[in-house]
Design a protein around this motif. Structure first.
Motif, short mmCIF file in Angstrom:
data_model
loop_
_atom_site.label_atom_id
_atom_site.label_comp_id
_atom_site.label_asym_id
_atom_site.label_seq_id
_atom_site.Cartn_x
_atom_site.Cartn_y
_atom_site.Cartn_z
N ARG A 1 0.82 -1.21 0.00
CA ARG A 1 0.00 0.00 0.00
C ARG A 1 0.86 1.25 0.00
NH1 ARG A 1 -4.66 1.78 4.44
NH2 ARG A 1 -4.81 3.94 3.73
N TYR A 2 1.90 1.26 0.82
CA TYR A 2 2.79 2.42 0.86
C TYR A 2 3.39 2.69 -0.52
CZ TYR A 2 7.07 5.09 1.67
OH TYR A 2 8.07 6.01 1.59
N LEU A 3 3.89 1.64 -1.16
CA LEU A 3 4.49 1.80 -2.49
C LEU A 3 3.45 2.23 -3.51
CD1 LEU A 3 6.79 -1.37 -2.49
CD2 LEU A 3 7.47 1.01 -2.07
N PHE A 4 2.25 1.66 -3.42
CA PHE A 4 1.18 2.01 -4.36
C PHE A 4 0.81 3.49 -4.22
CE2 PHE A 4 -3.31 2.77 -5.09
CZ PHE A 4 -3.49 2.28 -6.37
N GLU A 5 0.61 3.93 -2.99
CA GLU A 5 0.18 5.31 -2.78
C GLU A 5 1.27 6.30 -3.17
OE1 GLU A 5 -1.16 5.71 1.23
OE2 GLU A 5 -3.04 4.64 0.87
N ARG A 6 2.53 5.93 -2.94
CA ARG A 6 3.61 6.85 -3.24
C ARG A 6 3.94 6.92 -4.73
NH1 ARG A 6 9.47 7.39 -0.14
NH2 ARG A 6 10.31 9.05 -1.48
N TYR A 7 3.97 5.75 -5.40
CA TYR A 7 4.46 5.72 -6.77
C TYR A 7 3.37 5.60 -7.83
CZ TYR A 7 8.97 5.11 -4.51
OH TYR A 7 10.10 5.29 -3.72
N LEU A 8 2.14 5.35 -7.43
CA LEU A 8 1.05 5.26 -8.40
C LEU A 8 -0.07 6.26 -8.10
CD1 LEU A 8 0.74 1.39 -8.92
CD2 LEU A 8 1.75 3.07 -10.48
N ALA A 9 -0.60 6.22 -6.88
CA ALA A 9 -1.73 7.09 -6.56
C ALA A 9 -1.33 8.56 -6.52
CB ALA A 9 -2.35 6.66 -5.22
N PHE B 1 -7.80 10.69 -1.54
CA PHE B 1 -7.73 10.12 -2.88
C PHE B 1 -6.84 8.87 -2.90
CE2 PHE B 1 -5.44 9.72 -6.90
CZ PHE B 1 -6.48 9.62 -7.80
N CYS B 2 -5.67 8.95 -2.28
CA CYS B 2 -4.76 7.80 -2.27
C CYS B 2 -5.38 6.61 -1.53
CB CYS B 2 -3.43 8.20 -1.61
SG CYS B 2 -2.43 9.35 -2.59
N GLU B 3 -6.06 6.89 -0.42
CA GLU B 3 -6.68 5.81 0.35
C GLU B 3 -7.78 5.14 -0.47
OE1 GLU B 3 -9.66 5.57 4.15
OE2 GLU B 3 -7.82 6.74 4.43
N ALA B 4 -8.63 5.93 -1.13
CA ALA B 4 -9.70 5.36 -1.93
C ALA B 4 -9.14 4.58 -3.12
CB ALA B 4 -10.63 6.47 -2.43
N SER B 5 -8.05 5.06 -3.70
CA SER B 5 -7.43 4.36 -4.83
C SER B 5 -6.92 2.99 -4.42
CB SER B 5 -6.28 5.19 -5.39
OG SER B 5 -6.74 6.44 -5.87
N TRP B 6 -6.27 2.92 -3.26
CA TRP B 6 -5.76 1.63 -2.77
C TRP B 6 -6.89 0.65 -2.52
CZ3 TRP B 6 -2.51 -2.06 -2.36
CH2 TRP B 6 -2.60 -2.99 -1.32
N ARG B 7 -7.93 1.10 -1.87
CA ARG B 7 -9.05 0.20 -1.58
C ARG B 7 -9.72 -0.26 -2.86
NH1 ARG B 7 -11.80 1.10 4.02
NH2 ARG B 7 -10.24 2.27 5.18
N CYS B 8 -9.89 0.65 -3.79
CA CYS B 8 -10.55 0.29 -5.05
C CYS B 8 -9.75 -0.78 -5.79
CB CYS B 8 -10.71 1.53 -5.93
SG CYS B 8 -11.58 1.21 -7.49
N VAL B 9 -8.44 -0.60 -5.87
CA VAL B 9 -7.59 -1.57 -6.57
C VAL B 9 -7.61 -2.92 -5.86
CG1 VAL B 9 -5.19 -2.13 -7.15
CG2 VAL B 9 -6.09 0.15 -7.64
N PHE B 10 -7.53 -2.90 -4.52
CA PHE B 10 -7.55 -4.18 -3.81
C PHE B 10 -8.87 -4.90 -4.01
CE2 PHE B 10 -8.63 -6.95 -0.33
CZ PHE B 10 -7.52 -7.75 -0.24
N TYR B 11 -10.00 -4.18 -3.84
CA TYR B 11 -11.30 -4.84 -4.00
C TYR B 11 -11.47 -5.38 -5.42
CZ TYR B 11 -12.78 -2.86 0.48
OH TYR B 11 -12.89 -2.55 1.81
N LEU B 12 -10.95 -4.66 -6.41
CA LEU B 12 -11.05 -5.12 -7.79
C LEU B 12 -10.31 -6.45 -7.96
CD1 LEU B 12 -11.84 -4.76 -10.74
CD2 LEU B 12 -9.76 -3.37 -11.04
N PHE B 13 -9.06 -6.50 -7.51
CA PHE B 13 -8.28 -7.73 -7.66
C PHE B 13 -8.84 -8.85 -6.78
CE2 PHE B 13 -5.15 -4.85 -9.50
CZ PHE B 13 -4.65 -5.63 -10.54
N GLY C 1 -14.43 3.54 -6.31
CA GLY C 1 -14.26 4.16 -7.63
C GLY C 1 -15.01 5.48 -7.72
N ALA C 2 -16.22 5.54 -7.16
CA ALA C 2 -16.98 6.79 -7.16
C ALA C 2 -16.24 7.88 -6.38
CB ALA C 2 -18.37 6.56 -6.58
N LYS C 3 -15.62 7.50 -5.27
CA LYS C 3 -14.84 8.47 -4.49
C LYS C 3 -13.67 9.01 -5.31
CE LYS C 3 -15.67 6.40 0.08
NZ LYS C 3 -14.99 5.79 1.25
N ILE C 4 -12.98 8.10 -6.00
CA ILE C 4 -11.81 8.52 -6.79
C ILE C 4 -12.20 9.58 -7.81
CG2 ILE C 4 -10.16 7.74 -8.53
CD1 ILE C 4 -10.08 5.05 -7.07
#
Length: 373
Positions: A53-61, A133-145, A248-251
């Motif tokens: 999550r840390y890497l995702f939020e820092r380098y993607l989100a 935004f970063c928190e919602a992005s991480w949750r959205c990606v995890f729930y999707l996978f 996704g709606a939050k994002i």
């Protein structure tokens, strides 16, 4: 003493139906059964997810937030004042008018200055838009996978299409590798959310979220030990499906794509009502209440598992009421933002507008609050 506690804790009648013992669930002839020791892997899994999550939020989100122009508001810091700081920390974040006058006497400040100090001090503790935004992005990606993983694990299983197959041969049901990894990732995720509670965005339904995460972990852990794995995977897949759309709606809302966010929210509302208020109670909970007693006498685990499912169902009813209220506002009024999160207060707000904003933040809105897992 420890031996006595262990013997009581693992008493077979707590976890298994009558005439079934732990020796019946020993691996043999290529059949592998779920064991309590498997759950030790949940802790390192949760820690790994925190790192991911840390890497995702820092380098993607965060780069995505930059591309979409998502910026935090510039916040003016509150002036140093130990009297007001002590009141803020030990008494109230929002003082009454009488307390404001009392504080004015103690600090020799004007009333307006004290009010501005408290608004700025509250703003200092509110999470920025980029963090949300970063928190919602991480949750959205995890729930999707997770949902995709659940579909892969379930699509060819007979109990997905015939719920009576959930109990075929119970509890002597061999554990599948897909079930192991599905459970491990889901439990690791919810444990990571508990570990991050103090650092994540604290919303108005904070207590309900804590209850939800603990109930989910308890339910998953118990279902693993008692070999309620088949119904457990179905419950997880049903929950993940709607959570993808909520995050996704939050994002898109944080990115100012209001039309897209509203469209996703409408789809989320329909899916939430179908999965949490129809499929879960009338299919899955019915499956756990009715079908097992046709095969074996009820035992402690039977009642405990169903009670925990009912706890989740009550939380879903609570969130469904908030969603319904929000949908009404969406149709008849303007609705925007994540109302679970406090918004920044403007120092220049006139009293009437400020009171309206405070009322809005204290519960009239429901958007984003309805993320029951």
């Amino acid at each position: 003493m420890l031996a006595m506690v262990s013997e009581w804790l693992w008493w077979e009648r707590l976890w298994l139906p009558a005439n079934v013992s732990w020796s019946d669930l020993q691996d043999h002839e290529g059949r592998v059964y779920a064991k309590p020791s498997h759950l030790y892997a949940v802790v390192p899994c949760a820690l790994c997810l925190l790192l991911v999550r840390y890497l995702f939020e820092r380098y993607l989100a965060t780069p995505l937030a930059n591309v979409w122009g998502i910026r935090d508001r510039v916040r003016l810091p509150a002036e140093p004042n130990h009297i007001l700081e002590n009141y803020f920390c030990s008494h109230s974040r929002v003082p009454s008018q009488a307390d404001v006058r009392s504080l004015c006497k103690k600090t020799s400040w004007q009333e307006r200055r004290v009010q501005i100090w408290f608004r700025r001090r509250r703003n200092q503790e509110r999470p920025g838009l980029r963090k949300r935004f970063c928190e919602a992005s991480w949750r959205c990606v995890f729930y999707l996978f997770a949902f995709i993983g659940g579909v892969v694990a379930l699509y060819d299983k007979p109990w997905l299409y015939n719920l009576r197959e959930v109990w075929a041969g119970f509890p002597k049901q061999s554990m599948l590798p897909s079930q192991y990894w599905y459970y491990l990732l889901e439990m690791g995720f919810y444990l990571s959310l508990l570990l991050r509670l103090t650092a994540d965005v604290k919303r108005k339904d904070f207590k309900e979220q804590v209850i939800h995460h603990i109930a989910t972990l308890t339910l998953l852990g118990f279902s693993w030990i008692s070999n309620y794995i088949r119904i457990g995977t179905l419950v997880m897949a049903v929950h993940d499906s709607a959570d993808i759309l909520l995050e996704g709606a939050k994002i898109f809302n944080y990115g100012k794509w209001k039309g897209t966010a509203n469209a996703i929210f409408v789809v989320f509302t329909i899916l939430f009502m179908m999965t949490r208020l129809v499929i879960l109670p009338f299919w899955l909970i019915h499956c756990t209440w009715v079908y097992p007693v046709e095969l074996f006498a009820p035992f402690f685990g039977y009642y405990f598992f169903n009670i925990m499912l009912l706890v989740l169902q009550m939380l879903h009813l609570y969130w469904a009421a908030l969603i319904s209220r929000m949908l009404y506002k969406f149709i008849f009024n303007k609705l925007e933002g994540d109302d679970r999160s406090d918004e920044d207060e403007d120092d220049s707000d006139p009293p009437k507008k400020r009171n309206h904003r405070q009322s809005h933040m204290n519960g009239t809105g429901a958007r984003g609050r309805a993320n029951g897992h």
